[in-house]
Design a protein around this motif. Sequence first.
Motif, PDB file in Angstrom:
ATOM      1  N   ASP A  82       0.829  -1.210   0.000  1.00  0.00           N
ATOM      2  CA  ASP A  82       0.000   0.000   0.000  1.00  0.00           C
ATOM      3  C   ASP A  82       0.862   1.257   0.000  1.00  0.00           C
ATOM      4  N   ILE A  85       2.413   1.778  -3.546  1.00  0.00           N
ATOM      5  CA  ILE A  85       1.440   2.267  -4.528  1.00  0.00           C
ATOM      6  C   ILE A  85       1.105   3.727  -4.260  1.00  0.00           C
ATOM      7  N   ARG A  86       0.956   4.079  -2.994  1.00  0.00           N
ATOM      8  CA  ARG A  86       0.676   5.475  -2.648  1.00  0.00           C
ATOM      9  C   ARG A  86       1.849   6.366  -3.058  1.00  0.00           C
ATOM     10  N   GLN A  88       4.021   5.916  -5.531  1.00  0.00           N
ATOM     11  CA  GLN A  88       4.074   6.099  -6.979  1.00  0.00           C
ATOM     12  C   GLN A  88       2.946   7.006  -7.470  1.00  0.00           C
ATOM     13  N   ASN A  89       1.792   6.949  -6.798  1.00  0.00           N
ATOM     14  CA  ASN A  89       0.682   7.816  -7.190  1.00  0.00           C
ATOM     15  C   ASN A  89       0.945   9.276  -6.835  1.00  0.00           C
ATOM     16  N   GLU A  90       1.668   9.489  -5.726  1.00  0.00           N
ATOM     17  CA  GLU A  90       1.961  10.855  -5.282  1.00  0.00           C
ATOM     18  C   GLU A  90       3.206  11.425  -5.945  1.00  0.00           C
ATOM     19  N   PRO A  92       4.513  10.932  -9.551  1.00  0.00           N
ATOM     20  CA  PRO A  92       4.466  10.383 -10.920  1.00  0.00           C
ATOM     21  C   PRO A  92       5.847  10.289 -11.545  1.00  0.00           C
ATOM     22  N   GLU A 119      -1.723  -2.533  -8.536  1.00  0.00           N
ATOM     23  CA  GLU A 119      -1.354  -1.372  -9.333  1.00  0.00           C
ATOM     24  C   GLU A 119       0.123  -1.003  -9.169  1.00  0.00           C
ATOM     25  N   LYS A 121       3.800  -0.413  -9.805  1.00  0.00           N
ATOM     26  CA  LYS A 121       4.525  -0.254 -11.068  1.00  0.00           C
ATOM     27  C   LYS A 121       6.038  -0.263 -10.883  1.00  0.00           C
TER      28      LYS A 121
END
Length: 311
Positions: A82, A85-86, A88-90, A92, A119, A121
């Motif tokens: 978690d 993923i957080r 990589q989302n925050e 880019p 998700e 990456k």
Amino acid sequence: MNLTSRIATYEFENPLMNASGVWCDDAEKLNEMVQSPSGSFVTKSATPNFREGNPSPRYFEVPLGTINSMGLPNLGFDFYLDYSIRFQNENPGQVNFLSIAGMTLEENLEMLHKINDSEFKGITELNLSCPNVPGKPQVGYDFERTKEVLTKTFEFFKKPIGVKLPPYFDIAHFDEMASILNQFPLQYVNCINSVGNGLYIDIDKEEVVLKPKDGFGGIGGAYVKPTALANVRAFYTRLNKSISVIGCGGVENGRDVFEHLLCGAQMVQVGSQLAKEGTGIFERLLKELKEVMNEKGYESIEDFRGKLKSI
């Protein structure tokens, strides 16, 4: 000066990162890694569920490094997945390394399935080399088992993945392990984990300094640098060029980083000295690495990476 490093299709601003197990066990430490000038970071090697680890004292600083018998304490796989993923989302375009170390093949496959379906990456690291779990041998020293683990992994796993290896001490073992690893589409190998089952003695008390395993623990720091460099070089010269090498072991200054890169490493991890200094070490190491490169007239890591000379 260009310090760019690459693993698989990923590009990193510089080659420095933490070693799994150091400064990465909880959100506070991971956030400090994110805010540091390191090129990337790896999470604590995760088991499927929360694990307390071995009883204390289980970590001790010694004159030329550290000795530990942590026993894989971690917050459980879901936390690190978690968090990754957080992250990589925050952020880019940025990715991290997600390390896993199940107690059984089935546990590893369970976590790999979750990563494959998620998700995430970034790059997964399969730790085949934890020396500090009582009763659990290091998979990386069992060549047939290693091949079985990788065979079952690549039956379904489609994302970038590398393996963390124990130190090897025999040329025949370098040859045999490399021949196995070359059969799989790995993105990298990580050399080395701590040198397992060393012993440090408090001479005043006439006793060991660690509680688990009668004081036996993994050795890190300056003690292990020659072994680490040998493993980096051995695998760099034996593996398919599509498989990168991450160097780890004995990094205390910029010259140590340079030596790992000279032996062929794409990235260089810091463990014992990071535990002693904290994330401020990365700024110092980058400065010192640039000084070494400037002295030698190098403008890019690729000017010298892997170009160790023989005599």
